[in-house]
Design an enzyme around this catalytic site. Structure first.
Site, mmCIF file in Angstrom:
data_model
loop_
_atom_site.group_PDB
_atom_site.id
_atom_site.type_symbol
_atom_site.label_atom_id
_atom_site.label_comp_id
_atom_site.label_asym_id
_atom_site.label_seq_id
_atom_site.Cartn_x
_atom_site.Cartn_y
_atom_site.Cartn_z
ATOM 1 N N GLU A 26 47.385 35.647 37.538
ATOM 2 C CA GLU A 26 46.878 36.625 36.525
ATOM 3 C C GLU A 26 48.701 37.770 36.343
ATOM 4 O O GLU A 26 49.430 37.970 36.775
ATOM 5 C CB GLU A 26 45.741 36.704 36.738
ATOM 6 C CG GLU A 26 45.071 38.372 35.111
ATOM 7 C CD GLU A 26 44.096 38.077 35.435
ATOM 8 O OE1 GLU A 26 43.235 38.617 36.503
ATOM 9 O OE2 GLU A 26 43.334 39.014 33.816
ATOM 10 N N ASN A 173 38.178 32.430 29.237
ATOM 11 C CA ASN A 173 37.853 32.738 30.803
ATOM 12 C C ASN A 173 36.211 33.420 31.063
ATOM 13 O O ASN A 173 36.590 34.684 29.508
ATOM 14 C CB ASN A 173 39.105 33.541 31.524
ATOM 15 C CG ASN A 173 38.711 34.612 32.341
ATOM 16 O OD1 ASN A 173 38.723 33.764 33.859
ATOM 17 N ND2 ASN A 173 38.738 35.255 32.487
ATOM 18 N N GLU A 174 35.671 33.705 32.014
ATOM 19 C CA GLU A 174 35.040 34.443 32.117
ATOM 20 C C GLU A 174 33.894 35.307 30.604
ATOM 21 O O GLU A 174 33.933 36.031 30.700
ATOM 22 C CB GLU A 174 35.134 35.795 32.494
ATOM 23 C CG GLU A 174 35.223 35.458 34.613
ATOM 24 C CD GLU A 174 35.509 36.273 35.181
ATOM 25 O OE1 GLU A 174 34.826 37.722 34.532
ATOM 26 O OE2 GLU A 174 34.982 35.736 36.580
ATOM 27 N N TYR A 240 33.491 35.617 43.433
ATOM 28 C CA TYR A 240 33.816 37.148 45.005
ATOM 29 C C TYR A 240 33.571 36.617 46.249
ATOM 30 O O TYR A 240 31.736 37.544 46.187
ATOM 31 C CB TYR A 240 34.445 37.679 44.378
ATOM 32 C CG TYR A 240 35.674 37.718 43.141
ATOM 33 C CD1 TYR A 240 37.260 37.110 43.398
ATOM 34 C CD2 TYR A 240 35.590 37.572 42.298
ATOM 35 C CE1 TYR A 240 38.142 36.877 43.096
ATOM 36 C CE2 TYR A 240 36.528 37.730 40.912
ATOM 37 C CZ TYR A 240 37.544 37.028 41.493
ATOM 38 O OH TYR A 240 38.642 36.235 40.255
ATOM 39 N N GLU A 297 38.180 30.924 40.628
ATOM 40 C CA GLU A 297 38.334 31.911 41.266
ATOM 41 C C GLU A 297 37.454 32.159 42.441
ATOM 42 O O GLU A 297 36.472 32.025 42.072
ATOM 43 C CB GLU A 297 37.981 33.270 40.035
ATOM 44 C CG GLU A 297 39.418 33.495 38.712
ATOM 45 C CD GLU A 297 38.901 34.071 37.994
ATOM 46 O OE1 GLU A 297 38.365 35.943 38.149
ATOM 47 O OE2 GLU A 297 39.179 34.529 37.167
ATOM 48 N N GLN A 346 44.269 36.150 44.541
ATOM 49 C CA GLN A 346 45.266 35.805 43.666
ATOM 50 C C GLN A 346 46.728 35.571 43.968
ATOM 51 O O GLN A 346 46.742 35.883 44.866
ATOM 52 C CB GLN A 346 45.792 35.910 42.047
ATOM 53 C CG GLN A 346 44.081 36.585 41.787
ATOM 54 C CD GLN A 346 44.492 36.963 39.865
ATOM 55 O OE1 GLN A 346 45.974 37.240 39.728
ATOM 56 N NE2 GLN A 346 43.760 37.394 39.231
HETATM 57 O O1 AHR Z 1 40.610 37.836 39.903
HETATM 58 C C1 AHR Z 1 40.675 39.013 39.247
HETATM 59 C C2 AHR Z 1 39.577 39.154 37.813
HETATM 60 O O2 AHR Z 1 38.121 38.505 38.494
HETATM 61 C C3 AHR Z 1 39.881 38.483 36.582
HETATM 62 O O3 AHR Z 1 41.022 38.245 35.694
HETATM 63 C C4 AHR Z 1 38.202 37.767 36.130
HETATM 64 O O4 AHR Z 1 38.582 36.858 35.515
HETATM 65 C C5 AHR Z 1 37.307 38.441 36.757
HETATM 66 O O5 AHR Z 1 37.057 38.635 36.956
#
Ligand code: AHR
Length: 497
Positions: A26, A173-174, A240, A297, A346
Site C-alpha cells: 500500500e 476496500n473495507e 489481523y 489482509e 504488507q
Molecule cells: O494494512 C493496513 C490497513 O489495515 C489497510 O490500509 C486497511 O485496509 C486495514 O485496516
C-alpha cells in the site's frame, strides 16, 4: 494424548492455489516509497526507479500476486493523478497514513512494471468510497482495452501502446470502515452497480472481487452473499493478529514476555475458526464453491517501533511472526477448496513485512524465510494429514503444540511443513507415511528457529534468524520421527526413490 501425524501420501485433497502466497503493498509509510520505489536518479541500485535488491529478494520467494494501491489508501486514490510525466503529477496528502505528501510518482505504469519484473499477477483495488463509477470503469479501460478509445489513447500517449493483462480487480476496500463506513446492504447495492462497469475487453477476463467482512462480522458476509453472489468471483476477509486487548496497546514487536508470545499465537490460530465459519455462510449461497474467499489482509499488527511515525506502521519481525506465518499458511492450505488467495500485510517496512529497509540497506525477516521455505507448496496437491497434537499450555490456557500441513508436487516430491509453537520444549513427533507401498524415500529438511521468543534480524545482525539444515529425524520402517526445536518452523522434503 501422544503426539503423532499420519500422512496419507496417496490421498490428494485439491490444489493449493499459489496465490495463497500473495502480497499486499500500500501507499503507506515506507512500503512503496523507499521500500520499492526510489526513483531513477537514486544512488540505490534500481531499474526504472524500482530497487534491484528488493526485486531480487521477492523473485526468490516467487510472489504470485501483488495487491495495490491499498488498503484504506485505495478508497482515496484517484488513478489519473498517477499517470503522465512524473514532474507534473498531482501532490496530495496521504491523510490515512502519517499525513505525508504523496507525489504520485509510483502510479499505474510503475506498478505494472513492478509486476512484470516480479513475474506476478497484478491485483488492483479500485475506489468505491470516494471514487465514481466512471473513474473505476475508465481505469479498467486504460489498463486492458486495445483499440480506439479515449483511455487507450491516453495510455499510448503515456508510453504504453499495448494493453496490460489484469485479472484481479477489487471493488472497494473495507467499505464497512475506512472505505466509506457503509452498511452491508448499501455496499452490496453499490458493489452490484460498480462491478457492472468493470468490463472484460478483448480476451482479458476480470475476476471481480467484492469487499468482504472484517474478522467475525458474519452479518456482512451473509448480506453480501445473499445480495450479490452472482456478481462476484471472490469476496475478501481481513483479519489481523493483535496481541494486546486494545488498539491503543497492541503490544511491542520485540521485548514482549511469554504471556504475550502465547496470546499472539492463540489469536493467530483464530484464523481457522474465521475461515470455517465464513465458509459455512458461503456454502449456503454458493454450494458449488464457485466464489473464492480471498484473505487479502492478514498478519501481525503491533505498536510501531519507538520513535517512528505512528502512521507508518513500521514494526520489527521475530521468530514469533515466523510462527504466525507458518501456522496461518497451514490453515489456508487446509481450506484451499475455498481460500484461493491471501495477501500478507504488507510486503516491505509495514506490519508483518517480509523485507525491511534502511536507506540502501535491506534485510530479510523471519517471515520472509517462512515464505521461502513454504514456496514448495505453491500449486502442489494438498495431502490428507491427521495430526494428533499434544497441547501447549500457558497460564491455564491451551493451544495445540504443533501445526502441520503436507503437499505433493507434480514430480511426486512430498513436503511437510511443521511449526512447533512451544517456546520452551522441543516436540518429538512420529510421522507415519502411509500409501508409499514399501517404496524407499530420501528425506531432507530445513528449519528456522529462534534462540529467544523475540529473536529477530536487525541491520547490525541481519542473519540472527536464518534457515538451517534440519537433521533431527530418524526413519524406521514407514515412520519418520522428527524432533522439532522449540519455536521453530520446519519443512521436510520426502522424495520417493
Ligand atoms: O494494512 C493496513 C490497513 O489495515 C489497510 O490500509 C486497511 O485496509 C486495514 O485496516
Amino acid at each position: 494424548m501422544a503426539q503423532r501425524v499420519v500422512l496419507h501420501t496417496d490421498i490428494r485433497k485439491g490444489t493449493i492455489n499459489r496465490n495463497i502466497y500473495g502480497h499486499f503493498s500500500e501507499h503507506l509509510g515506507r512500503c512503496i516509497y523507499e521500500g520499492i520505489w526510489v526513483g531513477e536518479d537514486s544512488p540505490i541500485p534500481n531499474t526504472k526507479g524500482i530497487r534491484n535488491d528488493v526485486v531480487e529478494a521477492l523473485k526468490e520467494i516467487k510472489v504470485p500476486v501483488l495487491r495495490w494501491p491499498g488498503g484504506c489508501f485505495a478508497d482515496e486514490y484517484h488513478w489519473k493523478d498517477g499517470i503522465g510525466a512524473r514532474e507534473g503529477r498531482k501532490r496530495m496528502i496521504n491523510t490515512h497514513w502519517g499525513g505525508t505528501v504523496e507525489n504520485n510518482h509510483f502510479g499505474t505504469h510503475e506498478f505494472m512494471e513492478l509486476c512484470a519484473m516480479l513475474e506476478c499477477e497484478p491485483y488492483i483495488n479500485g475506489n468505491v468510497g470516494s471514487g465514481t463509477v466512471q473513474e473505476m470503469s475508465e481505469w479498467v479501460e486504460y489498463l486492458t482495452f486495445n483499440g480506439v478509445s479515449p483511455m487507450a489513447e491516453l495510455r499510448a500517449k503515456n508510453g504504453r501502446e499495448e494493453a496490460w493483462a489484469v485479472k484481479y480487480f477489487g471493488v472497494g476496500n473495507e467499505n464497512w470502515g475506512c472505505g466509506g463506513n457503509m452498511r452491508p446492504e448499501y455496499y452490496a447495492d453499490l458493489y452490484r452497480q460498480y462491478q457492472t462497469y468493470v468490463r472484460n475487453y478483448g480476451d482479458n477476463r476480470i475476476h471481480r472481487i467484492a469487499c468482504g467482512p472484517n474478522a467475525d462480522d458474519y452479518q456482512w458476509m451473509e448480506v453480501l452473499m445473499r445480495e450479490a453472489t452472482r456478481f462476484m468471483d471472490s469476496i475478501t476477509l481481513h483479519y489481523y493478529t493483535v496481541p494486546g486487548a486494545t488498539w491503543e496497546q497492541k503490544g511491542a514487536a520485540t521485548g514482549f514476555d511469554t504471556a504475550e508470545y502465547f496470546t499472539t499465537l492463540e489469536k493467530a490460530l483464530r484464523m481457522e475458526e474465521l475461515v470455517t465459519r465464513h465458509s459455512v455462510i458461503m456454502d449456503k449461497y454458493d454450494p458449488e464453491k464457485r466464489v473464492g474467499l480471498i484473505v487479502d489482509e492478514w498478519g501481525t499488527w503491533y505498536d510501531v517501533e519507538p520513535g517512528t511515525n505512528p502512521g507508518f506502521l513500521y514494526q520489527q519481525n521475530s521468530i514469533r511472526d515466523a510462527l504466525v506465518a507458518g501456522l496461518t499458511l497451514n490453515i489456508f492450505h487446509k481450506h484451499s477448496d475455498r481460500v484461493r488467495m491471501a495477501n500478507i500485510a504488507q510486503t516491505i517496512n509495514v506490519l508483518q513485512a517480509v523485507i525491511l529497509t534502511e536507506g540502501e540497506k535491506m534485510l530479510l525477516t523471519p517471515t520472509y524465510h517462512v515464505f521461502n521455505m513454504y514456496k514448495v507448496h505453491q500449486d502442489a496437491e494438498l495431502l490428507d494429514l491427521t495430526l494428533d497434537s499434544g497441547s501447549y499450555s500457558f497460564d491455564g490456557k491451551e493451544i495445540p503444540e504443533v501445526s502441520a500441513s503436507a503437499s505433493v508436487t507434480a514430480e511426486g516430491v512430498i513436503h511437510v511443513s511443521l511449526c512447533n509453537l512451544n517456546h520452551a520444549s522441543a516436540a518429538v513427533l512420529p510421522l507415519e507415511l502411509r500409501g508409499l507401498a514399501g517404496q524407499a524415500v530420501d528425506i531432507a529438511g530445513t528449519t528456522l528457529a529462534g534462540a529467544t521468543i523475540d529473536a529477530h534480524n536487525s541491520f547490525s545482525e541481519p542473519e540472527a534468524v536464518v534457515p538451517q539444515p534440519f537433521t533431527a529425524f530418524k526413519l524406521e520402517g514407514d515412520t519418520v520421527t522428527v524432533e522439532l526445536p522449540a519455536m521453530s518452523v520446519t519443512v521436510l522434503e520426502i522424495t520417493p526413490k
